[in-house]
Design an enzyme around this catalytic site. Structure first.
Site, PDB file in Angstrom:
ATOM      1  N   GLU A 178      -9.932   9.694 105.813  1.00  0.00           N
ATOM      2  CA  GLU A 178     -10.561   9.225 104.569  1.00  0.00           C
ATOM      3  C   GLU A 178     -12.081   9.285 104.647  1.00  0.00           C
ATOM      4  O   GLU A 178     -12.759   8.266 104.821  1.00  0.00           O
ATOM      5  CB  GLU A 178     -10.015   7.834 104.216  1.00  0.00           C
ATOM      6  CG  GLU A 178      -8.526   7.924 103.879  1.00  0.00           C
ATOM      7  CD  GLU A 178      -7.857   6.582 103.686  1.00  0.00           C
ATOM      8  OE1 GLU A 178      -8.545   5.618 103.345  1.00  0.00           O
ATOM      9  OE2 GLU A 178      -6.634   6.512 103.896  1.00  0.00           O
ATOM     10  N   HIS A 383       7.889  -0.701  99.398  1.00  0.00           N
ATOM     11  CA  HIS A 383       6.617  -0.625 100.119  1.00  0.00           C
ATOM     12  C   HIS A 383       6.745  -1.263 101.491  1.00  0.00           C
ATOM     13  O   HIS A 383       7.215  -2.392 101.609  1.00  0.00           O
ATOM     14  CB  HIS A 383       5.520  -1.336  99.317  1.00  0.00           C
ATOM     15  CG  HIS A 383       4.148  -1.162  99.904  1.00  0.00           C
ATOM     16  ND1 HIS A 383       3.302  -2.205 100.172  1.00  0.00           N
ATOM     17  CD2 HIS A 383       3.485  -0.038 100.293  1.00  0.00           C
ATOM     18  CE1 HIS A 383       2.169  -1.735 100.693  1.00  0.00           C
ATOM     19  NE2 HIS A 383       2.258  -0.424 100.771  1.00  0.00           N
ATOM     20  N   HIS A 384       6.355  -0.516 102.506  1.00  0.00           N
ATOM     21  CA  HIS A 384       6.300  -1.018 103.875  1.00  0.00           C
ATOM     22  C   HIS A 384       4.901  -0.791 104.434  1.00  0.00           C
ATOM     23  O   HIS A 384       4.604   0.296 104.929  1.00  0.00           O
ATOM     24  CB  HIS A 384       7.300  -0.268 104.772  1.00  0.00           C
ATOM     25  CG  HIS A 384       8.734  -0.584 104.485  1.00  0.00           C
ATOM     26  ND1 HIS A 384       9.754   0.303 104.754  1.00  0.00           N
ATOM     27  CD2 HIS A 384       9.323  -1.695 103.953  1.00  0.00           C
ATOM     28  CE1 HIS A 384      10.916  -0.250 104.410  1.00  0.00           C
ATOM     29  NE2 HIS A 384      10.677  -1.457 103.917  1.00  0.00           N
ATOM     30  N   GLU A 385       4.054  -1.798 104.349  1.00  0.00           N
ATOM     31  CA  GLU A 385       2.729  -1.702 104.983  1.00  0.00           C
ATOM     32  C   GLU A 385       2.878  -2.219 106.413  1.00  0.00           C
ATOM     33  O   GLU A 385       3.372  -3.327 106.621  1.00  0.00           O
ATOM     34  CB  GLU A 385       1.699  -2.538 104.210  1.00  0.00           C
ATOM     35  CG  GLU A 385       0.330  -2.640 104.867  1.00  0.00           C
ATOM     36  CD  GLU A 385      -0.316  -1.274 105.103  1.00  0.00           C
ATOM     37  OE1 GLU A 385      -0.622  -0.591 104.124  1.00  0.00           O
ATOM     38  OE2 GLU A 385      -0.498  -0.890 106.289  1.00  0.00           O
ATOM     39  N   HIS A 463       1.242   6.543 103.477  1.00  0.00           N
ATOM     40  CA  HIS A 463      -0.221   6.397 103.400  1.00  0.00           C
ATOM     41  C   HIS A 463      -0.776   6.199 104.804  1.00  0.00           C
ATOM     42  O   HIS A 463      -0.050   5.808 105.713  1.00  0.00           O
ATOM     43  CB  HIS A 463      -0.603   5.242 102.480  1.00  0.00           C
ATOM     44  CG  HIS A 463      -0.568   5.654 101.039  1.00  0.00           C
ATOM     45  ND1 HIS A 463      -1.618   5.468 100.175  1.00  0.00           N
ATOM     46  CD2 HIS A 463       0.392   6.297 100.330  1.00  0.00           C
ATOM     47  CE1 HIS A 463      -1.302   5.964  98.993  1.00  0.00           C
ATOM     48  NE2 HIS A 463      -0.088   6.470  99.047  1.00  0.00           N
ATOM     49  N   GLU A 464      -2.084   6.508 104.956  1.00  0.00           N
ATOM     50  CA  GLU A 464      -2.690   6.552 106.293  1.00  0.00           C
ATOM     51  C   GLU A 464      -1.748   7.325 107.224  1.00  0.00           C
ATOM     52  O   GLU A 464      -1.372   6.841 108.297  1.00  0.00           O
ATOM     53  CB  GLU A 464      -2.978   5.146 106.846  1.00  0.00           C
ATOM     54  CG  GLU A 464      -3.938   4.349 105.982  1.00  0.00           C
ATOM     55  CD  GLU A 464      -3.255   3.772 104.737  1.00  0.00           C
ATOM     56  OE1 GLU A 464      -2.107   3.326 104.844  1.00  0.00           O
ATOM     57  OE2 GLU A 464      -3.865   3.794 103.664  1.00  0.00           O
ATOM     58  N   GLU A 482      -0.689  10.302 101.669  1.00  0.00           N
ATOM     59  CA  GLU A 482      -2.095  10.167 101.294  1.00  0.00           C
ATOM     60  C   GLU A 482      -2.878  11.145 102.188  1.00  0.00           C
ATOM     61  O   GLU A 482      -2.744  12.347 102.044  1.00  0.00           O
ATOM     62  CB  GLU A 482      -2.514   8.707 101.477  1.00  0.00           C
ATOM     63  CG  GLU A 482      -3.859   8.376 100.854  1.00  0.00           C
ATOM     64  CD  GLU A 482      -4.296   6.962 101.187  1.00  0.00           C
ATOM     65  OE1 GLU A 482      -4.932   6.346 100.338  1.00  0.00           O
ATOM     66  OE2 GLU A 482      -4.046   6.487 102.305  1.00  0.00           O
ATOM     67  N   GLU A 488      -8.082   4.819  95.108  1.00  0.00           N
ATOM     68  CA  GLU A 488      -8.458   3.454  95.492  1.00  0.00           C
ATOM     69  C   GLU A 488      -9.966   3.341  95.762  1.00  0.00           C
ATOM     70  O   GLU A 488     -10.553   2.281  95.549  1.00  0.00           O
ATOM     71  CB  GLU A 488      -7.653   3.002  96.703  1.00  0.00           C
ATOM     72  CG  GLU A 488      -7.872   3.863  97.934  1.00  0.00           C
ATOM     73  CD  GLU A 488      -6.898   3.562  99.083  1.00  0.00           C
ATOM     74  OE1 GLU A 488      -5.913   2.842  98.868  1.00  0.00           O
ATOM     75  OE2 GLU A 488      -7.134   4.066 100.192  1.00  0.00           O
TER      76      GLU A 488
HETATM   77  C1  NOJ Z   1      -3.858   1.507 101.596  1.00  0.00           C
HETATM   78  C2  NOJ Z   1      -3.112   2.360 100.642  1.00  0.00           C
HETATM   79  O1  NOJ Z   1      -3.732   3.611 100.481  1.00  0.00           O
HETATM   80  C3  NOJ Z   1      -3.040   1.617  99.332  1.00  0.00           C
HETATM   81  O2  NOJ Z   1      -2.424   2.426  98.353  1.00  0.00           O
HETATM   82  C4  NOJ Z   1      -2.283   0.337  99.544  1.00  0.00           C
HETATM   83  O3  NOJ Z   1      -2.299  -0.393  98.350  1.00  0.00           O
HETATM   84  C5  NOJ Z   1      -2.918  -0.512 100.643  1.00  0.00           C
HETATM   85  N1  NOJ Z   1      -3.133   0.281 101.796  1.00  0.00           N
HETATM   86  C6  NOJ Z   1      -2.051  -1.708 101.024  1.00  0.00           C
HETATM   87  O4  NOJ Z   1      -0.876  -1.262 101.645  1.00  0.00           O
HETATM   88 CA    CA Z   2      -5.559   4.596 102.154  1.00  0.00          CA
END
Ligand code: NOJ
Ligand code: CA
Length: 680
Positions: A178, A383-385, A463-464, A482, A488
């Protein structure tokens, strides 16, 4: 097997010949149209390749080799064995994509590279030459002296012939992929991620370096050695060496796209898909392209929160409100972030150690939400962060996927928010270990997630992530990712993405595959009221220009209600295509795309420009001859553009045929979008 033995015999016979009695062996393979040629030699007993186009150098002689742990360098004192050749010209169908059909047309050469001294180790080079690019990889055959292969470094070089400019982002730095793109002379690149794109000064030849089929290996960064000479630098591993594999195995393909201009460079990126294995998942009709909205932008605006409390976004009532909005306007899915426990406190600083992927917050009733979604014909996007805690996620993976499968969730957005080098997992003794987002460990992790999801008919949007290398062909449930600065950054980025960002992305990052950019911020307003440097028409254009089979309409529902004219386009534009064309473009300056709906007759055209206002001539020759189309156009209005009235938008209707040519103007930072429907 027999062929391999024969090759080994040939190589062994060669190694017996004293160096003084030997000529340097040269092997060459040219593209089907004969214009591009790949040559391999062992001049000075060092394996060296070069690429020419019409007889002129594109990649000047460049070395190949490996640093192998415990076995020393594989490079000096080598000779080439006997080459074997193959060719193919096939066509395959994508279950979803930018084009339904992809042609795979190449010539291939396989050459053993053998050591003349020491361990007499052997590594084969396999090169495929297409009309618009080259892919090559290394095969480590099974052999007594090279079994447990630990690669300290890969020494594949790329020497760009002819003075060139480069568009690139820095690699090995904290924010993973990024970063804003640099535009510099090639001889001023530092260490770059791929895809990296070059444009030659004298003849505008476009060259992009990347890789395909990154499986069980570490991603490479492109490090400049001197001048325009680069080499692979593999992403690190906590083990010390960068890759560990048991022979036999093959490395990912190293790819070089070669084209006359930016639009052709984009078209050449099919090579990345062609170098991946065909679909291994069988029937994938359950992988459905989706247009989605989400409980998302409000968090990035800091109007609501992922964590629990008075601002919690993922409540049952708010999710139901979003489902109803999606159903009313024809969206396929609603992304719900911040639904599960673990977001309270500093989840980034604590490396996600508290996340539980099968336990919802008390104010989020998954059963009720799922039942409501089902009645409304809308899907939930899960969603799995992980905050980079891939180890914790891997431990809970089966339970996490079962939870979503039980609730009928067909796709999951994953996330690995952590600085580079911050991927956390544990060794067998429970000790914490740190790895890289693009190292071998995480590369394996991603595939493990994709396969666990596939078992339950769930698609993954990471993402990431690690960079895309075309694995969607083999695992079509790996729908998007991503891996660049997305929308964002327009909420909170300092600085925000400038107007040249998208016309740069298209000819760099997008060469690798789909991006979940999350377009469509019609409010043009970020956190705390900051102005987004874009126009309303440009927000629509991005749905056509930046490809993803899961395409988010990222703004708040109430903002779409305020911009019905723009919203009409967002509701109409599809996320899956029959065919795609780049009509015009230049890296970092502008890009114009035309795409035909999958299975339909309607076409969509989108254009974006950098900070310069510009007029482009639209040539509708891509339309079928003899048919009239009704065109509806959303373009920057008078006085529009960044620095002017960003909301000024002219919406008009006209008729066009394949013979039509129109000038269309984009204001600074602006763009346009067009829908073309056949007139009966
Ligand atoms: C970064 C992601 O790119 C974004 O889309 C997400 O909302 C946040 N992380 C939280 O998981
Ligand atoms: Ca991101």
């Amino acid at each position: 097997m027999r062929a391999a033995l024969a090759l080994l015999a040939a190589a062994t016979a060669l190694s017996a010949v004293p160096a003084s009695a030997r000529d340097d062996v040269t092997h060459k393979i040219c593209s089907p149209n004969e214009r591009l040629c790949f040559t391999l030699t062992t001049a000075d007993e060092i394996p060296t390749y070069s690429v020419t186009r019409d007889g002129k150098p594109v990649i000047a002689p460049s070395r190949l080799g490996f640093m192998l742990r415990g076995d020393g360098k594989f490079e000096h004192s080598t000779a080439l064995g006997e080459a074997s050749f193959a060719q193919a010209d096939t066509r395959w169908e994508q279950p979803w994509g930018e084009n339904r059909w992809v042609r795979d047309h190449y010539r291939e050469m396989r050459v053993p590279i053998v050591e003349l001294i020491g361990g007499k180790r052997r590594i084969d080079l396999i090169a495929r030459v297409f009309d618009d690019g080259v892919g090559f990889r290394f095969a480590f055959p099974d052999q007594p002296n090279l079994k447990d292969v630990r690669i300290d470094e890969e020494l594949t070089e790329f020497t760009i012939a002819g003075e060139a400019e480069a568009w690139w982002i820095t690699a090995g730095e904290w924010n993973r992929y990024e970063f804003l793109y640099n535009r510099t002379p090639a001889k001023q690149v530092g260490t770059a991620h791929t895809p990296i794109s070059f444009r030659r000064k004298d003849d505008s030849l476009h060259i992009a370096i990347h890789e395909a089929a990154l499986v069980d290996y570490s991603a490479f960064w492109l490090q400049r050695i001197d001048g325009q000479r680069f080499r692979t630098r593999l992403s690190p591993s906590s083990d010390g060496w960068k890759v560990r594999r048991a022979a036999p195995f093959e490395t990912p393909w190293r790819t070089i796209l070669i084209a006359d201009d930016a639009p052709k460079l984009y078209a050449a990126s099919d090579i990345i898909l062609n170098l991946n294995e065909p679909n291994k998942l069988g029937d994938v009709s359950w992988v459905k392209p989706q247009k989605y909205i989400g409980i998302w932008w409000a968090m990035h605006l800091d109007q609501s929160s992922w964590h629990s409390g008075p601002k919690h976004g993922a409540t049952t009532a708010n999710t139901i409100r979003h489902i109803d909005f999606a159903a009313k306007h024809g969206f396929d899915a609603v992304l719900v972030e911040g639904w599960n426990v673990g977001w309270d406190g500093n989840w980034i600083g604590d490396h996600g150690r508290n996340f539980n992927f099968a336990q919802a917050y008390p104010d989020f009733d998954m059963d009720r939400v799922a039942a409501h979604a089902k009645v409304k014909g809308v899907a939930i996007m899960g969603h799995h962060e992980t905050a980079g805690n891939s180890g914790l996620y891997a431990e809970q993976l089966e339970a996490a996927m079962d939870y979503y499968a039980k609730h009928g969730v067909p796709s999951v957005k994953t996330g690995y928010v952590a600085d580079a080098g911050g991927v956390l997992h544990k060794d067998a003794a429970g000790k914490e270990i740190w790895d890289w987002h693009d190292g071998q460990w995480q590369v394996r992790h991603h595939l493990e997630v994709v396969l666990a999801a596939a078992k339950r008919r769930i698609a993954i949007n990471a993402h990431e992530p690690v960079k895309d290398t075309g694995l969607r062909r083999t695992y079509p449930n790996w729908v998007s990712r991503e891996g660049a600065k997305g929308m964002e950054y327009q909420a909170w980025g300092d600085p925000p993405n400038p107007p040249e960002h998208e016309p740069t992305l298209v000819f760099t990052r997008m060469l690798s595959g789909p991006m979940d950019f999350t377009p469509g911020i019609v409010s043009l307003t970020g956190k705390g009221g900051r102005e987004i440097p874009s126009t309303l028409a440009r927000q629509l254009a991005n749905f056509v220009v930046i490809y993803s089979p899961v395409q988010m309409a990222a703004d708040l529902p109430e903002n779409y209600d305020k911009h019905p004219a723009a919203f009409e386009f967002i509701k109409r534009v599809p996320a899956d295509w029959e065919q795609s064309r780049v009509l015009a473009g230049a890296i970092g300056d502008y890009a114009v795309f035309a795409r035909q709906r999958r299975g339909g007759q309607d076409w969509y055209v989108g254009g974006v420009t950098d900070e310069a206002a510009r007029e482009v001539t639209l040539d509708f020759a891509f339309l079928p001859k003899g048919k009239t189309f009704a065109a509806k156009i959303w373009r920057d209005g008078p006085g529009g553009g960044v620095g002017g009235d960003r909301f000024a938008m002219t919406v008009e209707e006209k008729k066009v045929t394949a013979a039509t040519k129109w000038p269309i103007r984009m204001e600074a930072g602006g763009g346009f979008a067009i829908v073309l429907t056949p007139v009966r």
